[in-house]
Motif scaffolding. Structure first.
Motif, PDB file in Angstrom:
ATOM      1  N   PRO A 244       0.816  -1.219   0.000  1.00  0.00           N
ATOM      2  CA  PRO A 244       0.000   0.000   0.000  1.00  0.00           C
ATOM      3  C   PRO A 244       0.849   1.269   0.000  1.00  0.00           C
ATOM      4  N   VAL A 245       0.345   2.283  -0.676  1.00  0.00           N
ATOM      5  CA  VAL A 245       0.977   3.596  -0.705  1.00  0.00           C
ATOM      6  C   VAL A 245       0.058   4.592  -0.014  1.00  0.00           C
ATOM      7  N   MET A 246       0.618   5.346   0.933  1.00  0.00           N
ATOM      8  CA  MET A 246      -0.139   6.397   1.602  1.00  0.00           C
ATOM      9  C   MET A 246       0.287   7.737   1.046  1.00  0.00           C
ATOM     10  N   CYS A 247      -0.679   8.481   0.527  1.00  0.00           N
ATOM     11  CA  CYS A 247      -0.412   9.806  -0.032  1.00  0.00           C
ATOM     12  C   CYS A 247      -0.552  10.825   1.089  1.00  0.00           C
ATOM     13  N   SER A 248       0.492  11.579   1.338  1.00  0.00           N
ATOM     14  CA  SER A 248       0.483  12.494   2.469  1.00  0.00           C
ATOM     15  C   SER A 248       1.142  13.809   2.102  1.00  0.00           C
ATOM     16  N   VAL A 267      -4.701   8.168   2.898  1.00  0.00           N
ATOM     17  CA  VAL A 267      -4.144   9.514   2.901  1.00  0.00           C
ATOM     18  C   VAL A 267      -3.696   9.888   4.318  1.00  0.00           C
ATOM     19  N   GLY A 268      -2.669  10.721   4.374  1.00  0.00           N
ATOM     20  CA  GLY A 268      -2.190  11.245   5.639  1.00  0.00           C
ATOM     21  C   GLY A 268      -2.341  12.756   5.627  1.00  0.00           C
ATOM     22  N   VAL A 269      -2.936  13.310   6.667  1.00  0.00           N
ATOM     23  CA  VAL A 269      -3.191  14.745   6.736  1.00  0.00           C
ATOM     24  C   VAL A 269      -2.635  15.293   8.040  1.00  0.00           C
ATOM     25  N   GLY A 270      -1.832  16.341   7.925  1.00  0.00           N
ATOM     26  CA  GLY A 270      -1.217  16.919   9.116  1.00  0.00           C
ATOM     27  C   GLY A 270      -1.564  18.372   9.331  1.00  0.00           C
TER      28      GLY A 270
END
Length: 310
Positions: A244-248, A267-270
Motif C-alpha cells: 500500500p501507498v499512503m499519499c500524504s 491519505v495522511g493529513v497533518g
C-alpha cells in the motif's frame, strides 16, 4: 543550503530486547523473548500461536490500507505539545479517521491511547526510539515526516533511509512499518527507493511534497496545486510496488479523493488539522476529509463513483 543528515546507528541485541515488558504490547513478544530453559521442542509448540497472534494483530492495523480507505491524522514528528497532540488525537477519533500519527514519545503514546482506540503510529528518524513507544502502546512505526528537518536544511539520502529501515526491521520485525520517500528525490529515484523499501519488507510507502509546493492560485485551484507533487508520487509509486501507498502532505478534503483515484491506499493529513486553534474546528476538518473519502459510511467513494450517481 541543504546538508545530508547523518544518523548514528545503534545496534540492538536480543539481550536488550528482553528488558522490555512484552505483556504491555503483543508486538514486543517474539521468539527471541522465550525463556532460555525451554527445550527446542517446546519452543516449536509455543512460537506458532505467538506468530499467529502477531500476524493477526499486524493485519488488523493494516486492514484499512488493504481496503484502500485509510485516513491517518498526523500531529507532527517534533510536536511534543501535549495539549495540541491531545486535540489532534481527539479530532482524529471523533472525526472518523482510521489511524493517528504522533511524535515518538512514550508519554505521548500513553496520552493518545487514553483518548482513542484508533491504532497509534509514531514517527521518528531514530530506530532506537521506537521500542519504548511500542511498549507504551504504539502499533505502527513510521520513518518519515521529514518536513521539520527540511526547514533546518537537512535532507535524507536513499542510503540513509534504507539503513534506518534495516535497523528498524531488526529491532521490531513484527511491527507494521511505514517509510516515507522524500520529495527531495526525483520521481524516478523515488520509485527506485520505494522498490528497494518493498524488498526490505516495509509494509507501507508514504509520499510527501506539500512543503515544496507554492500554489499560485487561491481556493480550490490552490488546494489542487499544493497537492500535485504528492499526488504525482502516489500515482507513480503505486504502480511500481505491490504494498500500500499512503499519499500524504498538502492534502485536503478537495484532494484526498484524488489521492485514492491516483492509486493510494490511504491519505495522511497533518497541517490542515494541527494548524487549527481549537478541537471543534479540528474535528470538523477531519470529518470533512473522512466524508470526502466516504469513510463515515463504511465505503470509500472516489470521484468516478460520485459522477455515476449524478
Amino acid at each position: 543550503m541543504t546538508s545530508s543528515i547523518s544518523i548514528p546507528m545503534t545496534s540492538t541485541s536480543h539481550s536488550n530486547t528482553t528488558l522490555l515488558k512484552p505483556n504491555q504490547n503483543p508486538f514486543l513478544f517474539g521468539q527471541s523473548l522465550l525463556p532460555k530453559p525451554f527445550s527446542f521442542a517446546k519452543r516449536r509448540v509455543s512460537v506458532t500461536p505467538i506468530r499467529a497472534s502477531l500476524s493477526a494483530a499486524k493485519e488488523s492495523v493494516l486492514k484499512d490500507f488493504h481496503e484502500r480507505r485509510a485516513l491517518k491524522i498526523i500531529s507532527g514528528l517534533q510536536n511534543f505539545d501535549r495539549e495540541n497532540v491531545a486535540s489532534v488525537v481527539t479530532a482524529a477519533d471523533k472525526g472518523g479517521a482510521t489511524h493517528v500519527d504522533i511524535a515518538c514519545d512514550p508519554d505521548l503514546v500513553k496520552l493518545a491511547t487514553s483518548l482513542t482506540s484508533l491504532p497509534v503510529c509514531v514517527s521518528s528518524v531514530d530506530p532506537a526510539a521506537f521500542p519504548a513507544a511500542v511498549e507504551a502502546g504504539a502499533l505502527m512505526v513510521e520513518i518519515g515526516n521529514y518536513d521539520s528537518f527540511y526547514e533546518m536544511g537537512i535532507i535524507f539520502s536513499p542510503e540513509q533511509i534504507i539503513n534506518l529501515t534495516k535497523e528498524t526491521k531488526k529491532i521490531l520485525p513484527s511491527v507494521a512499518l511505514s517509510v516515507t520517500v522524500p520529495h527531495t528525490l526525483s520521481l524516478p529515484d523515488q520509485i527506485k527507493l520505494a522498490e528497494l523499501l518493498e524488498q526490505e519488507g516495509v509494509d507501507i510507502i508514504q509520499t510527501e511534497g506539500g512543503k515544496c509546493s507554492n500554489p499560485s492560485k487561491a481556493g480550490v485551484l490552490g488546494l489542487i496545486e499544493k497537492a500535485t507533487p504528492t499526488l504525482a508520487s502516489a500515482y507513480s509509486i503505486s504502480r511500481a510496488v505491490k504494498i500500500p501507498v499512503m499519499c500524504s502532505s498538502g492534502l485536503s478534503a478537495v484532494t484526498a479523493p484524488m489521492a485514492i483515484t491516483a492509486g493510494a491506499a490511504g491519505v495522511g493529513v497533518g497541517s490542515a488539522i494541527n494548524k487549527l486553534n481549537n478541537v471543534v474546528a479540528m474535528i470538523a476538518e477531519v470529518r470533512s476529509i473522512a466524508n470526502s473519502l466516504g469513510i463515515s459510511s463504511g465505503k470509500l467513494v472516489v470521484p468516478e463513483e460520485k459522477a455515476l450517481r449524478l
